[in-house]
Motif scaffolding. Structure first.
Motif, mmCIF file in Angstrom:
data_model
loop_
_atom_site.group_PDB
_atom_site.id
_atom_site.type_symbol
_atom_site.label_atom_id
_atom_site.label_comp_id
_atom_site.label_asym_id
_atom_site.label_seq_id
_atom_site.Cartn_x
_atom_site.Cartn_y
_atom_site.Cartn_z
ATOM 1 N N SER A 85 28.902 41.667 18.172
ATOM 2 C CA SER A 85 29.727 42.221 19.368
ATOM 3 C C SER A 85 28.933 42.785 20.470
ATOM 4 O O SER A 85 29.365 42.393 21.610
ATOM 5 C CB SER A 85 30.537 43.489 18.856
ATOM 6 O OG SER A 85 31.791 43.157 17.691
ATOM 7 N N ILE B 76 40.727 47.341 19.051
ATOM 8 C CA ILE B 76 39.512 46.844 18.399
ATOM 9 C C ILE B 76 39.617 47.458 16.945
ATOM 10 O O ILE B 76 39.509 48.720 16.805
ATOM 11 C CB ILE B 76 38.359 47.311 19.179
ATOM 12 C CG1 ILE B 76 38.316 46.558 20.462
ATOM 13 C CG2 ILE B 76 36.998 46.666 18.344
ATOM 14 C CD1 ILE B 76 37.228 46.976 21.442
ATOM 15 N N ASN C 271 40.986 53.415 19.725
ATOM 16 C CA ASN C 271 41.144 52.268 19.284
ATOM 17 C C ASN C 271 41.818 52.236 17.690
ATOM 18 O O ASN C 271 42.545 53.224 17.431
ATOM 19 C CB ASN C 271 39.778 51.362 19.262
ATOM 20 C CG ASN C 271 39.467 50.957 20.652
ATOM 21 O OD1 ASN C 271 39.829 49.833 20.859
ATOM 22 N ND2 ASN C 271 38.921 51.318 21.633
ATOM 23 N N SER D 269 38.788 42.685 20.615
ATOM 24 C CA SER D 269 37.328 42.797 20.364
ATOM 25 C C SER D 269 36.599 43.020 21.872
ATOM 26 O O SER D 269 37.164 43.066 23.073
ATOM 27 C CB SER D 269 37.029 41.109 19.983
ATOM 28 O OG SER D 269 37.335 40.429 21.007
#
Length: 677
Positions: A62, A55, A77, A36
């Protein structure tokens, strides 16, 4: 904490609790296995780098802490979803990179999030398995975009609906997709300047009419035709890359453009008005039936018309290498007065004619290598031919000579490559009035020439002064087995200027080769020869690079590191020689020289008896044996003779002591008793 001072600015590097590197307003969190976005970074962060993490979702909360964010990078990611409110607190975002993720899974929700970025300028969505329909949804409401990358997706067909509303777009990258058809997809992009559609499956480009475009890259497709729109409008096109396609003909370019680079490498192009068998197709015509609504037009054209109707006066680079061109039409190059670089290598050219009709006054590079040239034509009496030529590559042809005086007017020529031809150098005339009748290449007096390659030309017994009046610094004579039949006297005119000399594979032996006069030499290649003794004349040179591979050398001089050569060398190649394992003192010395690089050091071997060993790890038994073999012979003889001498001395002493009395009596008896005085 490290502080860097400069120009009154302090750059402080630090590490956040999450392991990110911080410098001023940039946070580098790449490769941290983050699942995250970290929430504990500075609130004034403007650039956030999250490349190569894990992520999966960019949630609504976020980025809440980063109101000043301008650059967000999330490549590599596992991003599947960007929630619609993810960017509501980052309205000033200018650059967003989302390459190599999984955004195809929830593209509609991600599209809603992207639409909330009114200031976004650059967007990278490469490698997300997106189709053209997904792309259309993702960029629908992004009118602020100036740069968009959709590379490495699965786009197949483009039409006018895909890029609607991208009115500010300047750069579009669509390379490495599966595009096979484009139907008016770019007509609405009025500001588009750079378009990359390389590595796709386009079969042709017809009615090209993007007048505002400056750079077009359509290389690595399957294009057979390129036809620009017939119009007198000025095209802004400067660079056109059609290389690595299947073009059959020279492209039909815009009549008026600013084109300065035309790349046509690796196609199937040729000119067809004349065929190799002498047949002419100059008068062959074809009729085109054009149907537009209720109107029908029939146009008759000459099928093989080689006259280029485009204005190519600004063209500076033309690359037609790796095609099937076997002749250049008359007057073709005359349309390119600004041409600087011309590449026609790897074609089927049998002749190339230089004339004042095609002056090529600005040409600096001409590459005709790897053709079938048997003749280089020069118009009789021509004077102003290639006046600015600097690099002339004629390698790998079938030339036996060059026209006399071809370099007379090339006032700036520096590099000539004649390798892999069957040419000889013209020697200096022995007497006045004697004419050299044998075909040869005359480079004498070409003062600007600094680089010359004659590799693999079959040169035979060079003599005289073939390089008189030149200032060559680089000379390649490799792969000429009969060129060095005598000494190096024919190179004497280059003794003061020559810096790089290649004599690779020239059957060079150790006799009569004196390099001592070449004080400027810095690089010397003697590989692939038959040297059995290291040339002593090399010891006084100050070479930086020496190649001795593939010879018959048993050793190098033991004190080579004390020579000027050993002190100047920075690089030496030594492998594939039959070195003697018992005379490796020179090898150990070279290992200790600071700054000396031996690139093939791992391949160097030596011989002991019938074994081939590495000098880096000789067995102790062999080292001991070598010590006996290399010991001082005088000392060895002394050691062997000493026991014998001692034995004889002891025997003599024993005999003398044993027979002393008898010997004295014998002497007295013979000499008698002495009478009194």
């Amino acid at each position: 904490l490290a502080v860097r001072w400069g120009s009154g600015v302090i750059a402080a590097w630090a590490t956040s609790p999450g392991g990110c590197k911080l410098v001023q307003s940039t946070a580098d969190c790449a490769g941290r296995w983050l699942s995250s976005v970290p929430g504990n970074l500075r609130g004034d962060t403007k650039e956030l780098l999250l490349d190569d993490n894990t992520i999966q979702v960019l949630g609504n909360a976020s980025l809440l802490s980063y109101h000043q964010l301008q650059h967000l990078s999330l490549p590599k990611n596992q991003l599947q979803l960007i929630e619609p409110g993810a960017f509501l607190s980052s309205q000033g975002l200018h650059v967003l990179s989302l390459a190599d993720n999984l955004l195809f899974t929830n593209y509609s929700l991600t599209a809603a999030a992207l639409s909330a970025l009114p200031a976004l300028r650059m967007l990278d969505l490469a490698g997300n398995r997106l189709t053209e329909d997904m792309v259309s949804v993702l960029v629908w409401n992004m009118s602020s975009l100036e740069s968009l990358s959709m590379a490495r997706n699965i786009i197949m067909r483009l039409d006018s609906s895909v890029f609607t509303n991208l009115t500010q777009l300047l750069e579009l990258n669509l390379e490495k997709n599966y595009i096979f058809e484009i139907d008016q997809a770019f007509e609405g992009l009025q500001r588009l300047q750079s378009l990359n559609i390389a590595y796709n499956y386009l079969p042709c480009l017809v009615e090209f009419g993007l007048t505002q475009l400056r750079v077009l890259n359509v290389s690595n497709n399957v294009i057979e035709w390129f036809l620009a729109l017939e119009s007198d409008d000025l095209f802004e096109l400067e660079v056109l890359d059609l290389s690595h396609n299947r073009l059959l003909f020279f492209p039909v370019l815009p009549r008026q453009s600013k084109l300065h680079s035309l790349l046509l490498k690796d196609n199937e192009m040729s000119f067809y008005q004349r065929l190799p068998n002498g047949t002419s197709l100059a008068n062959v015509t074809v009729q085109f039936l054009l149907i537009d609504g209720n109107s029908t037009n029939i146009t008759t054209v000459s099928l093989w018309d080689e006259i280029c109707h485009s204005n190519l006066s600004s063209l500076r680079l033309l690359d037609m290498s790796q095609n099937q061109v076997w002749y250049v039409p008359e007057g073709f190059l005359a349309q390119m007065p600004s041409l600087i670089h011309l590449k026609l290598n790897q074609n089927c050219l049998e002749m190339f004619h230089l004339s004042e009709a095609d002056p090529l006054a600005m040409l600096a590079e001409l590459d005709l290598s790897q053709n079938r040239l048997a003749e280089l034509g020069l118009e009789a009496g021509a004077r102003d031919i290639l006046p600015n030529l600097q690099l002339f590559n004629l390698s790998a042809n079938q030339l036996r000579a060059l026209p006399p005086g071809v370099f007379t007017y090339t006032r700036k020529i520096t590099t000539v490559d004649l390798s892999r031809n069957r040419v000889d150098l013209c020697p200096q005339p022995a007497t006045a009035g004697e004419v050299e009748t044998a075909p040869c290449v005359d480079i004498r007096g070409v003062e600007t020439l600094t680089h010359l390659s004659l590799a693999g030309c079959g040169l035979r017994g060079l003599g005289g002064h073939p390089f008189q009046g030149t200032s060559l610094m680089h000379l390649d004579l490799s792969d000429n087995h009969r060129a060095l039949s005598g000494d190096l006297g024919w190179l004497q005119d280059l003794a003061l200027t020559l810096q790089v000399l290649s004599l690779r594979n020239t059957s060079l032996s150790s006799t009569a080769m004196d390099f001592s006069a070449f004080n400027s030499l810095m690089r010397l290649d003697l590989s692939g020869n038959s040297l059995t003794v290291f040339p002593t004349s090399l010891g006084i040179l100050k070479l930086r690079s020496l190649d001795l591979r593939d010879n018959c050398l048993p050793a190098l001089p033991p004190h080579i590191v004390q020579m000027p050569l050993g002190k100047s060398l920075q690089e030496v190649y030594l492998s594939r020689n039959p070195y003697n394992c018992c005379t490796l003192g020179w090898w150990d010395s070279l290992q200790q020289v600071e700054g000396l690089h031996i690139p093939d050091g791992q391949k160097v071997t030596c011989r002991y008896a019938s074994r081939t060993l590495s000098p880096r790890a000789l067995p102790e038994s062999i080292l001991q044996s070598c010590r006996w073999q290399t010991a001082d012979l005088a000392l060895l003889y002394l050691v062997l003779a000493l026991p014998t001498c001692l034995t004889l001395l002891v025997a003599f002493a024993v005999v003398f002591l044993t027979l002393k009395q008898k010997l004295l009596k014998m002497v007295k008896s013979r000499c008698g008793v002495s009478s009194p005085y």
